[in-house]
Design an enzyme around this catalytic site. Structure first.
Site, PDB file in Angstrom:
ATOM      1  N   ASP A 135      50.842  38.495  42.011  1.00  0.00           N
ATOM      2  CA  ASP A 135      49.553  39.086  42.365  1.00  0.00           C
ATOM      3  C   ASP A 135      48.747  38.182  43.312  1.00  0.00           C
ATOM      4  OD1 ASP A 135      47.610  41.227  41.571  1.00  0.00           O
ATOM      5  OD2 ASP A 135      46.442  39.464  40.993  1.00  0.00           O
ATOM      6  N   TYR A 187      54.638  25.001  35.629  1.00  0.00           N
ATOM      7  CA  TYR A 187      54.327  23.909  36.580  1.00  0.00           C
ATOM      8  C   TYR A 187      55.219  22.679  36.373  1.00  0.00           C
ATOM      9  CZ  TYR A 187      49.846  26.200  37.850  1.00  0.00           C
ATOM     10  OH  TYR A 187      48.882  27.058  38.279  1.00  0.00           O
ATOM     11  N   LYS A 207      44.495  27.090  39.019  1.00  0.00           N
ATOM     12  CA  LYS A 207      43.936  27.077  37.676  1.00  0.00           C
ATOM     13  C   LYS A 207      44.579  28.197  36.855  1.00  0.00           C
ATOM     14  CE  LYS A 207      40.971  30.069  36.813  1.00  0.00           C
ATOM     15  NZ  LYS A 207      40.630  31.457  37.101  1.00  0.00           N
ATOM     16  N   LEU A 257      35.222  26.248  45.275  1.00  0.00           N
ATOM     17  CA  LEU A 257      34.861  25.122  46.144  1.00  0.00           C
ATOM     18  C   LEU A 257      35.101  25.436  47.617  1.00  0.00           C
ATOM     19  CD1 LEU A 257      36.138  22.109  44.017  1.00  0.00           C
ATOM     20  CD2 LEU A 257      33.780  22.842  44.409  1.00  0.00           C
ATOM     21  N   LYS A 284      34.107  28.418  48.901  1.00  0.00           N
ATOM     22  CA  LYS A 284      33.155  29.456  49.321  1.00  0.00           C
ATOM     23  C   LYS A 284      32.081  28.853  50.222  1.00  0.00           C
ATOM     24  CE  LYS A 284      33.928  32.610  45.481  1.00  0.00           C
ATOM     25  NZ  LYS A 284      34.469  33.828  46.112  1.00  0.00           N
ATOM     26  N   HIS A 310      35.056  27.282  37.750  1.00  0.00           N
ATOM     27  CA  HIS A 310      34.238  27.683  38.900  1.00  0.00           C
ATOM     28  C   HIS A 310      32.754  27.311  38.724  1.00  0.00           C
ATOM     29  CE1 HIS A 310      37.831  29.668  39.992  1.00  0.00           C
ATOM     30  NE2 HIS A 310      37.598  30.858  39.476  1.00  0.00           N
ATOM     31  N   TYR A 353      17.360  32.423  49.517  1.00  0.00           N
ATOM     32  CA  TYR A 353      15.961  32.834  49.666  1.00  0.00           C
ATOM     33  C   TYR A 353      15.090  32.085  48.679  1.00  0.00           C
ATOM     34  CZ  TYR A 353      17.140  36.198  45.926  1.00  0.00           C
ATOM     35  OH  TYR A 353      17.574  36.788  44.769  1.00  0.00           O
ATOM     36  N   TRP A 362      14.681  41.114  45.077  1.00  0.00           N
ATOM     37  CA  TRP A 362      15.084  40.749  46.432  1.00  0.00           C
ATOM     38  C   TRP A 362      16.027  41.807  46.979  1.00  0.00           C
ATOM     39  CZ3 TRP A 362      20.089  39.057  48.261  1.00  0.00           C
ATOM     40  CH2 TRP A 362      20.072  38.626  49.599  1.00  0.00           C
TER      41      TRP A 362
HETATM   42  N1  LIG Z   1      45.710  36.771  40.460  1.00  0.00           N
HETATM   43  C1  LIG Z   1      44.530  36.214  40.670  1.00  0.00           C
HETATM   44  O1  LIG Z   1      43.580  36.857  41.127  1.00  0.00           O
HETATM   45  C2  LIG Z   1      44.312  34.759  40.391  1.00  0.00           C
HETATM   46  C3  LIG Z   1      45.334  33.979  39.872  1.00  0.00           C
HETATM   47  N2  LIG Z   1      45.139  32.638  39.664  1.00  0.00           N
HETATM   48  C4  LIG Z   1      46.221  31.795  39.136  1.00  0.00           C
HETATM   49  O2  LIG Z   1      47.323  31.819  40.042  1.00  0.00           O
HETATM   50  C5  LIG Z   1      48.534  31.730  39.341  1.00  0.00           C
HETATM   51  C6  LIG Z   1      49.387  32.944  39.670  1.00  0.00           C
HETATM   52  O3  LIG Z   1      48.673  34.112  39.299  1.00  0.00           O
HETATM   53  P1  LIG Z   1      49.242  35.592  39.477  1.00  0.00           P
HETATM   54  O4  LIG Z   1      49.884  35.743  40.805  1.00  0.00           O
HETATM   55  O5  LIG Z   1      48.173  36.509  39.074  1.00  0.00           O
HETATM   56  O6  LIG Z   1      50.373  35.610  38.357  1.00  0.00           O
HETATM   57  P2  LIG Z   1      51.556  36.608  38.139  1.00  0.00           P
HETATM   58  O7  LIG Z   1      51.583  36.978  36.702  1.00  0.00           O
HETATM   59  O8  LIG Z   1      51.579  37.704  39.141  1.00  0.00           O
HETATM   60  O9  LIG Z   1      52.815  35.627  38.341  1.00  0.00           O
HETATM   61  C7  LIG Z   1      53.260  35.171  39.608  1.00  0.00           C
HETATM   62  C8  LIG Z   1      54.779  35.184  39.610  1.00  0.00           C
HETATM   63  O10 LIG Z   1      55.244  34.223  38.670  1.00  0.00           O
HETATM   64  C9  LIG Z   1      56.429  34.703  38.036  1.00  0.00           C
HETATM   65  N3  LIG Z   1      56.183  34.707  36.589  1.00  0.00           N
HETATM   66  C10 LIG Z   1      55.332  35.484  35.895  1.00  0.00           C
HETATM   67  N4  LIG Z   1      55.375  35.181  34.584  1.00  0.00           N
HETATM   68  C11 LIG Z   1      56.269  34.205  34.444  1.00  0.00           C
HETATM   69  C12 LIG Z   1      56.746  33.452  33.343  1.00  0.00           C
HETATM   70  N5  LIG Z   1      56.304  33.661  32.108  1.00  0.00           N
HETATM   71  N6  LIG Z   1      57.665  32.486  33.575  1.00  0.00           N
HETATM   72  C13 LIG Z   1      58.101  32.265  34.821  1.00  0.00           C
HETATM   73  N7  LIG Z   1      57.682  32.943  35.896  1.00  0.00           N
HETATM   74  C14 LIG Z   1      56.783  33.892  35.721  1.00  0.00           C
HETATM   75  C15 LIG Z   1      56.674  36.089  38.553  1.00  0.00           C
HETATM   76  O11 LIG Z   1      57.646  35.996  39.586  1.00  0.00           O
HETATM   77  P3  LIG Z   1      59.218  36.217  39.352  1.00  0.00           P
HETATM   78  O12 LIG Z   1      59.395  36.915  38.055  1.00  0.00           O
HETATM   79  O13 LIG Z   1      59.642  37.012  40.539  1.00  0.00           O
HETATM   80  O14 LIG Z   1      59.768  34.847  39.375  1.00  0.00           O
HETATM   81  C16 LIG Z   1      55.369  36.505  39.165  1.00  0.00           C
HETATM   82  O15 LIG Z   1      55.527  37.374  40.263  1.00  0.00           O
HETATM   83  C17 LIG Z   1      48.173  31.644  37.867  1.00  0.00           C
HETATM   84  O16 LIG Z   1      48.095  30.296  37.522  1.00  0.00           O
HETATM   85  C18 LIG Z   1      46.789  32.283  37.817  1.00  0.00           C
HETATM   86  O17 LIG Z   1      46.028  31.836  36.741  1.00  0.00           O
HETATM   87  C19 LIG Z   1      43.964  32.038  39.992  1.00  0.00           C
HETATM   88  C20 LIG Z   1      42.915  32.755  40.512  1.00  0.00           C
HETATM   89  C21 LIG Z   1      42.978  34.185  40.705  1.00  0.00           C
HETATM   90  O1  LIG Z   2      39.576  32.788  39.262  1.00  0.00           O
HETATM   91  C1  LIG Z   2      39.196  33.924  39.097  1.00  0.00           C
HETATM   92  O2  LIG Z   2      38.306  34.435  39.972  1.00  0.00           O
HETATM   93  C2  LIG Z   2      38.153  35.838  40.117  1.00  0.00           C
HETATM   94  C3  LIG Z   2      36.829  36.031  40.866  1.00  0.00           C
HETATM   95  O3  LIG Z   2      36.921  35.445  42.119  1.00  0.00           O
HETATM   96  P1  LIG Z   2      35.888  35.895  43.275  1.00  0.00           P
HETATM   97  O4  LIG Z   2      36.192  34.971  44.400  1.00  0.00           O
HETATM   98  O5  LIG Z   2      36.181  37.333  43.561  1.00  0.00           O
HETATM   99  O6  LIG Z   2      34.522  35.719  42.710  1.00  0.00           O
HETATM  100  C4  LIG Z   2      38.111  36.538  38.775  1.00  0.00           C
HETATM  101  O7  LIG Z   2      38.118  37.940  38.967  1.00  0.00           O
HETATM  102  C5  LIG Z   2      39.337  36.137  37.970  1.00  0.00           C
HETATM  103  O8  LIG Z   2      39.228  36.678  36.653  1.00  0.00           O
HETATM  104  C6  LIG Z   2      39.471  34.650  37.866  1.00  0.00           C
HETATM  105  O9  LIG Z   2      40.763  34.316  37.331  1.00  0.00           O
END
Ligand SMILES: NC(=O)C1=CN([C@@H]2O[C@H](COP(=O)(O)OP(=O)(O)OC[C@H]3O[C@@H](n4cnc5c(N)ncnc54)[C@H](OP(=O)(O)O)[C@@H]3O)[C@@H](O)[C@H]2O)C=CC1
Ligand SMILES: O=C1O[C@H](COP(=O)(O)O)[C@@H](O)[C@H](O)[C@H]1O
Length: 512
Positions: free
Chosen positions: A41, A152, A179, A211, A213, A271, A399, A507
């Site tokens: 995602d 990780y 994170k 950080l 933004k 955040h 503001y 505002w």
């Molecule tokens: N989505 C968001 O808006 C935000 C996400 N984050 C952080 O970014 C990171 C990635 O988030 P996001 O993309 O939403 O996560 P996803 O759940 O979409 O996971 C990313 C990819 O990791 C692999 N994956 C998922 N679960 C597992 C598992 N249990 N073990 C091994 N591989 C796995 C999958 O790829 P495959 O199966 O193809 O290997 C998946 O497409 C996380 O740490 C999240 O907290 C931070 C801020 C915002």
């Molecule tokens: O890290 C995250 O941030 C988003 C909100 O980000 P923003 O830049 O749109 O304010 C939040 O929706 C999500 O839950 C959180 O993991």
């Protein structure tokens, strides 16, 4: 910044860029950017679009950069390109530009815990480096972990084992981690130790996209480059500070993830606390990343233990309908927490951190409320206090709410504002997405806007006792309606903390 014939000239950001920490590192030459978790995602919504925007603006050159997606999902290069295309074709992006950029992406499929896939990845990167004719000091490898934190450690081990930049080529290897960095103090320290055994601190970029933004980056400039603020920014003048995050949608498909973390770990511990650091810290010796981060750590270490009576938790009705959320979940989707900083500048000033999902609006802002004017000869105290508001999103603005004479013959007072609304002031200037800036900083080796290990530890120190009590069910969230302001108890806490609401004033972002 200066003006000429009504045209605003924006100085290049590099004019106050801090120096890179690492010595003898190359910032030019063959650059390989590897997005691990490319099927996910974050990668499609944020990482690839940010890379595309850097490419469009010329920060990534097609003759030196190559982008690799890595994940377990078995798809082809074209499958990945098709998955992300629609996220790039937004705004003014031309379809040819998108196609050119997509051709820079290669996909490698492999597991996260075996060498095979990573050896293949290394082979592909090396091919690119040979093709680009890497010479001494010119091979740069950037690994972006868009992955769940549980993988990780193993992924970092594999990178270290199989994919490091070849030392005879010079250059560098850097790792960006997303994170949440752990779930509490112990797990975060464990994660830091595991990764710290493999990589040095200057190679590690713990990203917190707040950080990046625009108005968060403006905080230091605002505070330390303006005489106005210097004498006012303290307990003598400021009554309370609010740092607020509101979303008008729920957990939407991320319920499984969210339920494990909750709003405090998702938003407040990272955040909002990072924003608090920039609002409350002392002036750093210079803009060097270590000087800034030293000051942030000092603020965090001065935060007092959180009191139960200064916490309100909420959970929106319908949250548990998500099939990935347990029926009896105690996870808060809303929290208001008062932090108190025990130092000379802030003793007695509540910092109210508030975050919630499925509320009645979407916005993030810092609201600094000043004390009443002593000896109020206009008797206007009841109209409202001076407030300085920094609107992070949407409609970036700053503001100042202030009392002025009501225009006209009568000598009466009214609330008004001095307003710097970005869209109105900076016509035609596109505000970059936070991820764009932070990725560029990583490529430039600038760690100023990334979280240092001791900062992370201090942040977890503040919230771990409260989080453990919530995890054990000792503190319960109050239910609130979707689309509301959150639990009424949160507003009561705000008033108890000293906030005075201005009635009848709102505002309105100025229209162009
Ligand atoms: N989505 C968001 O808006 C935000 C996400 N984050 C952080 O970014 C990171 C990635 O988030 P996001 O993309 O939403 O996560 P996803 O759940 O979409 O996971 C990313 C990819 O990791 C692999 N994956 C998922 N679960 C597992 C598992 N249990 N073990 C091994 N591989 C796995 C999958 O790829 P495959 O199966 O193809 O290997 C998946 O497409 C996380 O740490 C999240 O907290 C931070 C801020 C915002
Ligand atoms: O890290 C995250 O941030 C988003 C909100 O980000 P923003 O830049 O749109 O304010 C939040 O929706 C999500 O839950 C959180 O993991």
């Amino acid at each position: 910044m200066g003006s000429g014939g009504g045209q605003w000239i924006v100085e290049k950001r590099s004019s106050f860029r801090s120096e890179p920490l690492e010595v003898n590192v190359s910032e030019t030459g063959c650059l390989s950017i590897v997005v691990l978790g490319a099927s996910g995602d974050l990668a499609k919504k944020k990482t690839f679009p940010a890379l595309f925007n850097l490419y469009r603006q010329g920060f990534l050159q097609s003759n030196e950069v190559h982008i690799f997606g890595y994940a377990r999902t078995k798809i082809s290069d074209d499958d990945l390109r098709n998955r992300i295309r629609s996220y790039l074709e937004k705004g003014s992006a031309k379809s040819e530009e998108v196609s050119e950029f997509l051709q820079l992406i290669k996909y490698v499929s492999g597991s996260y815990d075996t060498e095979e896939g990573f050896r293949m990845l290394d082979k592909e990167i090396s091919l690119h480096e040979e093709f680009r004719n890497s010479t001494e000091g010119s091979s740069r490898r950037l690994f972006y972990l868009a992955l769940p934190p549980s993988v990780y450690p193993v992924v970092c081990r594999m990178i270290k084992l199989c994919c490091m930049n070849k030392s005879h080529l010079g250059g560098w290897t850097r790792i960006v981690v997303e994170k949440p960095f752990g779930k509490d103090l112990d797990s975060a320290e464990k994660l830091s130790n595991q990764i710290g055994e493999l990589f040095e601190e200057p190679q590690l970029y713990r990203i917190d996209h707040y950080l990046g933004k625009e108005l968060v980056q403006n905080l230091l400039v605002l505070r330390f480059a303006n005489r106005f603020f210097l004498p006012l920014w303290n307990r003598d003048n400021i009554d309370n500070v609010q740092i607020v995050f509101r979303e008008d949608f729920g957990t939407e498909g991320r319920g499984g993830y969210f339920d494990e973390y909750g709003i405090i770990r998702d938003i407040i511990q990272n955040h909002l606390l990072q924003v608090l650091c920039l609002v409350a810290m002392e002036k750093p010796v210079s803009l060097k990343p270590e000087h800034i981060r030293d000051e942030k750590v000092k603020v965090l270490q001065s935060v007092m233990p959180i009191k139960d009576e200064e916490v309100v938790l909420g959970q929106y009705n319908g949250y548990r309908d998500d099939p990935t959320v347990p029926d009896h979940s105690n996870t808060p989707t809303f929290a208001t927490v008062v932090l108190r900083i025990h130092n000379e500048r802030w003793e007695g000033v509540p910092f109210i951190l508030k975050a919630g999902k499925a509320l009645n609006s979407r916005k993030a802002e810092i609201r600094i409320q000043f004390k009443d004017v002593p000896g109020d000869i206009f008797r206007c105290k009841n109209q409202g206090r001076n407030e300085f508001v920094i609107r992070l999103q949407p409609s970036e603005a700053m503001y100042m709410k202030l009392t002025v004479k009501q225009p006209g013959l009568e000598m009466s007072t009214v609330q008004s504002e001095l307003d710097l609304s970005y869209k109105q002031r900076y016509h035609g200037v596109t505000i970059p997405d936070a991820y764009e800036r932070l990725l560029l900083d990583t490529i430039h080796g600038d760690q100023q806007h990334f979280v240092r290990r001791d900062e992370l530890k201090a942040a977890w120190d503040i919230f771990t006792p409260l989080l453990h009590r919530i995890d054990k069910g000792e503190l319960k969230p109050i239910s609130y309606q979707q689309g509301s302001r959150g639990p009424a108890e949160a507003d009561e806490l705000l008033l108890r903390a000293g906030y005075v609401r201005t009635h009848g004033y709102r505002w309105i972002p100025p229209a162009l």
